[in-house]
Design an enzyme around this catalytic site. Sequence first.
Site, PDB file in Angstrom:
ATOM      1  N   VAL A 120      -1.807 -19.584 -35.835  1.00 58.06           N
ATOM      2  CA  VAL A 120      -0.727 -18.635 -35.583  1.00 58.06           C
ATOM      3  C   VAL A 120       0.622 -19.217 -36.002  1.00 58.06           C
ATOM      4  CG1 VAL A 120       0.539 -17.469 -33.719  1.00 58.06           C
ATOM      5  CG2 VAL A 120      -1.966 -17.406 -33.771  1.00 58.06           C
ATOM      6  N   ASP A 165       4.669 -29.800 -33.932  1.00 58.99           N
ATOM      7  CA  ASP A 165       3.276 -29.905 -33.490  1.00 58.99           C
ATOM      8  C   ASP A 165       3.082 -31.300 -32.924  1.00 58.99           C
ATOM      9  OD1 ASP A 165       0.552 -28.104 -34.347  1.00 58.99           O
ATOM     10  OD2 ASP A 165       0.222 -30.156 -33.607  1.00 58.99           O
ATOM     11  N   THR A 208      -4.301 -21.289 -25.773  1.00 63.34           N
ATOM     12  CA  THR A 208      -4.477 -20.837 -24.388  1.00 63.34           C
ATOM     13  C   THR A 208      -5.984 -20.714 -24.139  1.00 63.34           C
ATOM     14  OG1 THR A 208      -4.042 -18.603 -25.248  1.00 63.34           O
ATOM     15  CG2 THR A 208      -2.289 -19.633 -23.972  1.00 63.34           C
ATOM     16  N   CYS A 263     -10.424 -16.082 -29.628  1.00 64.61           N
ATOM     17  CA  CYS A 263      -9.921 -14.897 -28.912  1.00 64.61           C
ATOM     18  C   CYS A 263     -10.964 -14.150 -28.085  1.00 64.61           C
ATOM     19  CB  CYS A 263      -9.283 -13.943 -29.922  1.00 64.61           C
ATOM     20  SG  CYS A 263      -7.864 -14.668 -30.742  1.00 64.61           S
ATOM     21  N   ARG A 301     -14.819 -22.784 -33.849  1.00 68.01           N
ATOM     22  CA  ARG A 301     -14.500 -22.796 -32.413  1.00 68.01           C
ATOM     23  C   ARG A 301     -15.335 -21.753 -31.673  1.00 68.01           C
ATOM     24  NH1 ARG A 301      -8.044 -22.402 -32.622  1.00 68.01           N
ATOM     25  NH2 ARG A 301      -8.608 -20.771 -34.084  1.00 68.01           N
TER      26      ARG A 301
HETATM   27  N1  LIG Z   1      -6.297 -17.870 -34.288  1.00 66.31           N
HETATM   28  C1  LIG Z   1      -6.172 -16.572 -34.120  1.00 66.31           C
HETATM   29  O1  LIG Z   1      -6.752 -15.810 -34.852  1.00 66.31           O
HETATM   30  C2  LIG Z   1      -5.285 -15.991 -33.044  1.00 66.31           C
HETATM   31  C3  LIG Z   1      -4.999 -14.624 -33.111  1.00 66.31           C
HETATM   32  C4  LIG Z   1      -4.185 -14.059 -32.156  1.00 66.31           C
HETATM   33  C5  LIG Z   1      -3.706 -14.855 -31.108  1.00 66.31           C
HETATM   34  N2  LIG Z   1      -4.011 -16.182 -31.053  1.00 66.31           N
HETATM   35  C6  LIG Z   1      -3.442 -16.961 -29.949  1.00 66.31           C
HETATM   36  O2  LIG Z   1      -2.382 -17.776 -30.457  1.00 66.31           O
HETATM   37  C7  LIG Z   1      -2.316 -19.005 -29.738  1.00 66.31           C
HETATM   38  C8  LIG Z   1      -2.430 -20.169 -30.709  1.00 66.31           C
HETATM   39  O3  LIG Z   1      -3.701 -20.111 -31.311  1.00 66.31           O
HETATM   40  P1  LIG Z   1      -4.036 -20.835 -32.687  1.00 66.31           P
HETATM   41  O4  LIG Z   1      -5.276 -20.191 -33.185  1.00 66.31           O
HETATM   42  O5  LIG Z   1      -2.837 -20.886 -33.549  1.00 66.31           O
HETATM   43  O6  LIG Z   1      -4.361 -22.308 -32.158  1.00 66.31           O
HETATM   44  P2  LIG Z   1      -4.619 -23.598 -33.066  1.00 66.31           P
HETATM   45  O7  LIG Z   1      -5.508 -24.466 -32.266  1.00 66.31           O
HETATM   46  O8  LIG Z   1      -5.000 -23.217 -34.460  1.00 66.31           O
HETATM   47  O9  LIG Z   1      -3.186 -24.261 -33.172  1.00 66.31           O
HETATM   48  C9  LIG Z   1      -2.488 -24.736 -32.088  1.00 66.31           C
HETATM   49  C10 LIG Z   1      -1.616 -25.894 -32.568  1.00 66.31           C
HETATM   50  O10 LIG Z   1      -0.787 -26.254 -31.476  1.00 66.31           O
HETATM   51  C11 LIG Z   1      -0.703 -27.661 -31.413  1.00 66.31           C
HETATM   52  N3  LIG Z   1      -0.308 -27.991 -30.066  1.00 66.31           N
HETATM   53  C12 LIG Z   1      -1.061 -28.016 -28.932  1.00 66.31           C
HETATM   54  N4  LIG Z   1      -0.282 -28.307 -27.886  1.00 66.31           N
HETATM   55  C13 LIG Z   1       0.964 -28.461 -28.351  1.00 66.31           C
HETATM   56  C14 LIG Z   1       2.197 -28.777 -27.755  1.00 66.31           C
HETATM   57  N5  LIG Z   1       2.300 -28.961 -26.447  1.00 66.31           N
HETATM   58  N6  LIG Z   1       3.274 -28.884 -28.543  1.00 66.31           N
HETATM   59  C15 LIG Z   1       3.193 -28.687 -29.886  1.00 66.31           C
HETATM   60  N7  LIG Z   1       2.045 -28.381 -30.509  1.00 66.31           N
HETATM   61  C16 LIG Z   1       0.951 -28.268 -29.745  1.00 66.31           C
HETATM   62  C17 LIG Z   1      -2.058 -28.154 -31.846  1.00 66.31           C
HETATM   63  O11 LIG Z   1      -1.989 -29.485 -32.335  1.00 66.31           O
HETATM   64  C18 LIG Z   1      -2.409 -27.144 -32.948  1.00 66.31           C
HETATM   65  O12 LIG Z   1      -2.006 -27.585 -34.228  1.00 66.31           O
HETATM   66  C19 LIG Z   1      -3.417 -18.925 -28.694  1.00 66.31           C
HETATM   67  O13 LIG Z   1      -2.887 -18.400 -27.518  1.00 66.31           O
HETATM   68  C20 LIG Z   1      -4.394 -17.937 -29.293  1.00 66.31           C
HETATM   69  O14 LIG Z   1      -5.179 -17.300 -28.319  1.00 66.31           O
HETATM   70  C21 LIG Z   1      -4.777 -16.755 -32.016  1.00 66.31           C
END
Ligand SMILES: NC(=O)c1ccc[n+]([C@@H]2O[C@H](COP(=O)([O-])OP(=O)(O)OC[C@H]3O[C@@H](n4cnc5c(N)ncnc54)[C@H](O)[C@@H]3O)[C@@H](O)[C@H]2O)c1
Length: 402
Positions: free
Chosen positions: A12, A30, A84, A258, A326
């Site tokens: 995201v 990050d 999350t 998700c 995942r």
């Molecule tokens: N992937 C999807 O398709 C998608 C779609 C809609 C919503 N979401 C939501 O978006 C959010 C993020 O998901 P994602 O898929 O991008 O996750 P992801 O695991 O791909 O990325 C998360 C990133 O955050 C970093 N991170 C973790 N804790 C951190 C912190 N305290 N400070 C800074 N960086 C930190 C991690 O190193 C990682 O690079 C979640 O709530 C998810 O449910 C994801």
Amino acid sequence: MKKVAIIGQGYVGLTISAFASKSYQVVGFDNSQKVVDQLNQGMSHIEGVKSADIKSAISAGNYRATANGADIAEADIVVIAVPTPLTKDRKPDMSFIEAACKTIAENIDRPVLVINESTSFPGTVRNFIKPMIEKLSANKFEHQYAISPERVDPGRGDYNQKNTPRLYAGLTKEASEKTREFYSSFCDQLVEVSSPEVAEAAKLFENTFRQVNIALVNEFAQIAHKLSISVNEVLDAANTKPYGFMKFTPSAGVGGHCIPVDPTYLAHVAELLGAPSTFIERANEVNLEMPFYIVDRVEADNGGSLKGKSVLVVGVAYKPNVADVRETPAELVIEELKKAGASVTWSDDLVSSWMGEPSTPLGGADIAVVVTLHAVTDVAAVLKSAPYVFDTTGKIKGAHSL
Ligand SMILES: NC(=O)c1ccc[n+]([C@@H]2O[C@H](COP(=O)([O-])OP(=O)(O)OC[C@H]3O[C@@H](n4cnc5c(N)ncnc54)[C@H](O)[C@@H]3O)[C@@H](O)[C@H]2O)c1
């Protein structure tokens, strides 16, 4: 040019960074130094975000990644895009959002707009993020707060950040207006709702709708099998109705960040409020039972035992055309096949290594079980990879299917 800090540079956060860096100066924070180093070399680790776009944003001076919280100090807008997940006892794990709040509280030195994009339960912005930042901040700035839930569907070609309507709501009118201004720089359609709780709940309901319908069709596949009719033919027939029906297809279950997770955030809130969430719980169960059902079917078709048989699992990503493993249902399928006495290998055109093992080439097995079928996968080679092929995707003509 206004400055934006995006906390979390995963699916995201990096996607938003790539779009926002066309109109804003973006700092991608990050806490993984490896991710930061790769990004600063112009290498994207996320499908759908081109390395070329990261490189050109860097050379235009509009993007840099950092693992140093102090680098977000000058931001005007801070976007939270951290995981999350669920805790071991399947409750919302808010520790990543809490850590992001800490980074904001300790480093931001001016009033900013904080937008949450992480999926969470209704009330997260109002009752968790705002008080958390206020509690942890030494300097008491009047920040603005908003939610704009992320709806990106990785691997999808037709809908992206630009043409997917974006929901948003601020805690104040000013927050809503600023949020609209930010997203209108790269989104065609913005939909304001009356409160952050509506936007947060809409995101959870969208994914719960998918989870429940996937479970329904997975259960129906088992009924159709007992009726000796093809579930896919029934679905195609039902889908000729021009209204009141939406086609979902059976599968080995649900995966990714998700669908297996978000509905539980809604169930959590329902439980706290004493409201029922029986569909969510049952849908979870049905989807998690699919790998067991599939292994039972494969076993029944192969003389009632898989002892000593070599089984190739084809496609371990949680869905087609992504390398994301995942929460993949393939893991449970493999576990159950092994428990049944089979020796199991796996092959995936997009996943090169997983659980400490490399992907193996197609072929040479007694049985092949297709969990995920990518567009690039050679279907003829899958059919030739074993004398018995069970296809959970319903897309391979000539294979056994659900
Ligand atoms: N992937 C999807 O398709 C998608 C779609 C809609 C919503 N979401 C939501 O978006 C959010 C993020 O998901 P994602 O898929 O991008 O996750 P992801 O695991 O791909 O990325 C998360 C990133 O955050 C970093 N991170 C973790 N804790 C951190 C912190 N305290 N400070 C800074 N960086 C930190 C991690 O190193 C990682 O690079 C979640 O709530 C998810 O449910 C994801």
